[in-house]
Design an enzyme around this catalytic site. Structure first.
Site, PDB file in Angstrom:
ATOM      1  N   HIS A   1       1.849  -5.639 -23.379  1.00  0.00           N
ATOM      2  CA  HIS A   1       0.919  -4.627 -23.893  1.00  0.00           C
ATOM      3  C   HIS A   1       0.720  -4.746 -25.413  1.00  0.00           C
ATOM      4  CE1 HIS A   1       1.328  -3.157 -19.919  1.00  0.00           C
ATOM      5  NE2 HIS A   1       2.299  -2.290 -20.100  1.00  0.00           N
TER       6      HIS A   1
ATOM      7  N   LYS B   1      -7.560   0.140 -21.424  1.00  0.00           N
ATOM      8  CA  LYS B   1      -7.596   1.440 -22.106  1.00  0.00           C
ATOM      9  C   LYS B   1      -8.786   1.480 -23.072  1.00  0.00           C
ATOM     10  CE  LYS B   1      -2.789   2.525 -21.476  1.00  0.00           C
ATOM     11  NZ  LYS B   1      -2.547   3.818 -20.859  1.00  0.00           N
TER      12      LYS B   1
ATOM     13  N   TYR C   1      -9.065   7.255 -36.967  1.00  0.00           N
ATOM     14  CA  TYR C   1      -9.215   7.969 -38.227  1.00  0.00           C
ATOM     15  C   TYR C   1      -8.723   7.112 -39.363  1.00  0.00           C
ATOM     16  CZ  TYR C   1      -4.316   9.445 -37.498  1.00  0.00           C
ATOM     17  OH  TYR C   1      -2.964   9.470 -37.270  1.00  0.00           O
TER      18      TYR C   1
ATOM     19  N   ALA D   1       0.798  -1.231   0.000  1.00  0.00           N
ATOM     20  CA  ALA D   1       0.000   0.000   0.000  1.00  0.00           C
ATOM     21  C   ALA D   1       0.830   1.281   0.000  1.00  0.00           C
ATOM     22  CB  ALA D   1      -0.932  -0.007   1.207  1.00  0.00           C
TER      23      ALA D   1
ATOM     24  N   HIS E   1      -2.477  -3.562 -17.870  1.00  0.00           N
ATOM     25  CA  HIS E   1      -3.365  -2.390 -17.824  1.00  0.00           C
ATOM     26  C   HIS E   1      -3.720  -1.854 -19.205  1.00  0.00           C
ATOM     27  CE1 HIS E   1       0.321   0.033 -18.139  1.00  0.00           C
ATOM     28  NE2 HIS E   1      -0.432   1.068 -18.415  1.00  0.00           N
ATOM     29  N   TYR E   2      -2.991  -2.275 -20.257  1.00  0.00           N
ATOM     30  CA  TYR E   2      -3.387  -1.827 -21.596  1.00  0.00           C
ATOM     31  C   TYR E   2      -4.764  -2.367 -21.977  1.00  0.00           C
ATOM     32  CZ  TYR E   2       0.089   1.347 -23.038  1.00  0.00           C
ATOM     33  OH  TYR E   2       0.819   2.502 -23.147  1.00  0.00           O
TER      34      TYR E   2
ATOM     35  N   THR F   1     -12.290  11.830 -33.651  1.00  0.00           N
ATOM     36  CA  THR F   1     -11.428  12.197 -32.534  1.00  0.00           C
ATOM     37  C   THR F   1     -12.323  12.350 -31.317  1.00  0.00           C
ATOM     38  OG1 THR F   1      -9.826  13.269 -33.940  1.00  0.00           O
ATOM     39  CG2 THR F   1      -9.893  14.013 -31.664  1.00  0.00           C
TER      40      THR F   1
ATOM     41  N   ARG G   1      -5.779   5.442 -32.425  1.00  0.00           N
ATOM     42  CA  ARG G   1      -4.813   6.049 -31.500  1.00  0.00           C
ATOM     43  C   ARG G   1      -5.251   5.767 -30.065  1.00  0.00           C
ATOM     44  NH1 ARG G   1      -5.027  11.725 -31.401  1.00  0.00           N
ATOM     45  NH2 ARG G   1      -4.392  11.860 -33.557  1.00  0.00           N
TER      46      ARG G   1
ATOM     47  N   LEU H   1       3.056   2.094  -7.155  1.00  0.00           N
ATOM     48  CA  LEU H   1       1.864   1.692  -7.911  1.00  0.00           C
ATOM     49  C   LEU H   1       0.587   2.005  -7.118  1.00  0.00           C
ATOM     50  CD1 LEU H   1       0.642   0.186 -10.339  1.00  0.00           C
ATOM     51  CD2 LEU H   1       0.944  -1.938  -9.069  1.00  0.00           C
TER      52      LEU H   1
HETATM   53  C1  BG6 Z   1       4.199  -0.169 -17.840  1.00  0.00           C
HETATM   54  C2  BG6 Z   1       5.668  -0.223 -18.113  1.00  0.00           C
HETATM   55  O1  BG6 Z   1       3.634  -1.444 -17.890  1.00  0.00           O
HETATM   56  O2  BG6 Z   1       3.569   0.651 -18.812  1.00  0.00           O
HETATM   57  C3  BG6 Z   1       6.280   1.170 -18.123  1.00  0.00           C
HETATM   58  O3  BG6 Z   1       6.289  -0.992 -17.104  1.00  0.00           O
HETATM   59  C4  BG6 Z   1       5.512   2.054 -19.095  1.00  0.00           C
HETATM   60  O4  BG6 Z   1       7.642   1.124 -18.484  1.00  0.00           O
HETATM   61  C5  BG6 Z   1       4.021   1.989 -18.805  1.00  0.00           C
HETATM   62  O5  BG6 Z   1       5.985   3.384 -18.912  1.00  0.00           O
HETATM   63  C6  BG6 Z   1       3.219   2.754 -19.842  1.00  0.00           C
HETATM   64  O6  BG6 Z   1       1.882   2.838 -19.423  1.00  0.00           O
HETATM   65  P1  BG6 Z   1       0.965   4.050 -19.892  1.00  0.00           P
HETATM   66  O7  BG6 Z   1      -0.373   3.679 -19.392  1.00  0.00           O
HETATM   67  O8  BG6 Z   1       1.538   5.274 -19.251  1.00  0.00           O
HETATM   68  O9  BG6 Z   1       1.077   4.107 -21.369  1.00  0.00           O
END
Ligand code: BG6
Length: 490
Positions: A238, A180, A376, A16, A176-177, A398, A368, A20
């Site tokens: 990612h 998005k 686009y 905690a 986490h990608y 956009t 993008r 991160l």
């Molecule tokens: C993380 C990587 O997974 O993703 C980092 O460890 C990178 O090196 C980051 O900077 C990028 O994430 P975002 O969401 O800022 O594009």
């Protein structure tokens, strides 16, 4: 504070006090709290080695507040607890369990979020399993974040370890990608429209370029980074996840496993990457740059002297199936480049039998991801007016223009909500992970063994020129004539 007997769900944030937690997890929890999207009877227990009080933890979190949000912020912290403890000591986990049971809630669902370095995953999850699971019928969920191992072998070891402790439905491997907006949108864009489907194949598409650029270097994280390098840090997870969503067949439904089944099939059709299909780079300082830009990767004091770890990589992958045979999928990622941008470029083939004397340029569909989410399509049009000329323009969606004022949630926010909802659609399944490592492990081992010297590139540049040559060799045409114009309303 929610009365103890009312608390049903407990979110235990292990690590905690770390970066991160401060930068992502607490701010996302707060944002969900503000939107009233968290379960009503939730308590959050922060757990870390640091000697902190709850109010110190509150101050450390990187949350930007409007003055009118201060009350809500205080209310949010009133559902929080903090407990100091070691990550490896069994007694401390026994105490954590006792603390939750005694102070927070007797009947609970428990979600454990590991905001920790990967070296701690195994001892921490063993201790959770042994001492901290709810006694009553509540559910258990465990969230872990990449890196999930360093190669096939270490990832398999971690997978085995986790599978002995928890069921696959209880494990949320976070990339986490996948949270998005535009990455999630790939599914909707591809399968919710008639227009793209019929051309989404080798007959029409020349190449696909998936790119990630960052305008800063390791920012003092060189110690961690050097052990992993850009391929493990960004490409193997990612970018490969994006590739799967671009390339997969239509799933039979939007159920998490139907989607993940299709992603696994794509990976199974991919061969292992080889060094001759890769360009590696490492940034050098720019003597004329400002601040951090003056320093190269090797000037970071946490990076071992003479390191050959790549901070830039471009790799050409192929998917050996009926849809994609012969279409290069070019993955490119790099740090300390000229801009922050993540995007997918789907480049169509040349117009056949061009009647415009070779003036037609290739269509490109660009998704993008960031910054400034947009979709686009580069198209050719008649130069407006009396001219008979042909010129490049775009069909442009956009988000900042079309969905003015809409605030898109951070990826972490969405994914944490998914965990509460029990949706694993945007999380990585173990077989997906194994396939991803199969594709990258031989290359990574070869790089480690042979230590090829990465090509130097200047901080703030576009990366090594050799990468442009590789793009050209792989049927990606760069004309240099088109420039996306920001909608005037932005
Ligand atoms: C993380 C990587 O997974 O993703 C980092 O460890 C990178 O090196 C980051 O900077 C990028 O994430 P975002 O969401 O800022 O594009």
């Amino acid at each position: 504070m929610v009365a103890q007997e009312e608390v049903k769900d407990v979110f235990v944030l292990i690590g905690a006090s770390g970066d991160l937690a401060r930068r992502k997890v607490y701010p996302s929890l707060f944002s969900l709290y503000k939107k009233q999207l968290l379960p009503k009877n939730l308590a959050i227990v922060g757990y870390a080695r640091a000697d902190l009080t709850l109010s110190q933890l509150k101050k450390r979190c990187m949350i930007e507040l409007n003055p009118e949000e201060e009350n809500i912020y205080d209310a949010f912290w009133s559902i929080n607890y903090f407990l100091k403890g070691s990550y490896e000591s069994e007694e401390d986990y026994q105490y954590l369990n006792y603390f939750i049971y005694k102070t927070v809630s007797k009947s609970t669902n428990r979600l454990f979020y590991l905001a920790l370095p990967p070296t701690l995953f195994e001892p921490v999850t063993s201790n959770i399993k042994r001492y901290c699971l709810p006694k009553t019928k509540g559910w258990t969920k465990v969230v872990v974040e990449k890196p999930f191992g360093k190669d096939s072998e270490s990832a398999a070891k971690l997978t085995k370890h986790l599978s002995l402790l928890f069921k696959e439905e209880e494990i949320y491997r976070m990339d986490h990608y996948l949270g998005k907006e535009m990455v999630e949108n790939l599914l909707y864009l591809r399968f919710g429209n008639r227009i793209f489907g019929p051309t989404w194949n080798r007959d029409n598409i020349a190449s696909i370029f998936i790119s990630f650029k960052e305008p800063f270097g390791t920012q003092g994280r060189g110690g961690y980074f050097d052990e992993f390098g850009i391929i493990r840090d960004v490409m193997q997870n990612h970018l490969l996840q994006i590739l799967c969503l671009v390339a997969m067949e239509k799933p039979c439904s939007t159920a998490a496993d139907d989607i993940r089944d299709e992603k696994v099939k794509v990976l199974k059709c991919m061969q292992e990457l080889t060094l001759d299909n890769v360009v590696l780079g490492q940034y050098e300082g720019d003597p004329e740059g400002e601040g951090e830009a003056k320093d190269g990767y090797l000037d970071d004091p946490t990076v071992p002297a003479g390191s050959v770890t790549p901070t830039y990589a471009l790799a050409v992958a192929h998917i050996n199936n009926e849809r994609w045979d012969g279409v290069p999928f070019i993955l490119r990622c790099g740090k300390a480049l000229n801009e922050r941008k993540a995007e997918v470029r789907i480049q169509y083939r040349d117009v056949a039998g061009d009647v415009f004397l070779g003036q037609s340029k290739r269509n490109e569909l660009v998704i993008r991801v960031q910054p400034g989410e947009a979709i686009y399509c580069k198209v050719m049009t008649k130069t407006p007016g009396m001219s008979f000329g042909l010129e490049e323009t775009e069909l442009d969606l956009t988000y900042g223009d079309r969905y003015k004022g809409a605030k898109l949630p951070d990826a972490y926010e969405r994914l944490i909500l998914d965990v509460f909802c029990g949706s694993q659609m945007h999380f990585v399944r173990s077989d997906e992970l194994a396939e991803a490592w199969r594709i990258f492990t031989p290359l990574l081992h070869k790089i480690e063994k042979e230590k090829p010297k990465p090509i130097p590139y200047k901080y703030g540049s576009r990366g090594p020129a050799e990468a442009d040559a590789k793009l050209a060799e792989n049927n990606f045409k760069y004309y240099g004539s088109y420039k996306w114009t920001k909608p005037s309303s932005l």
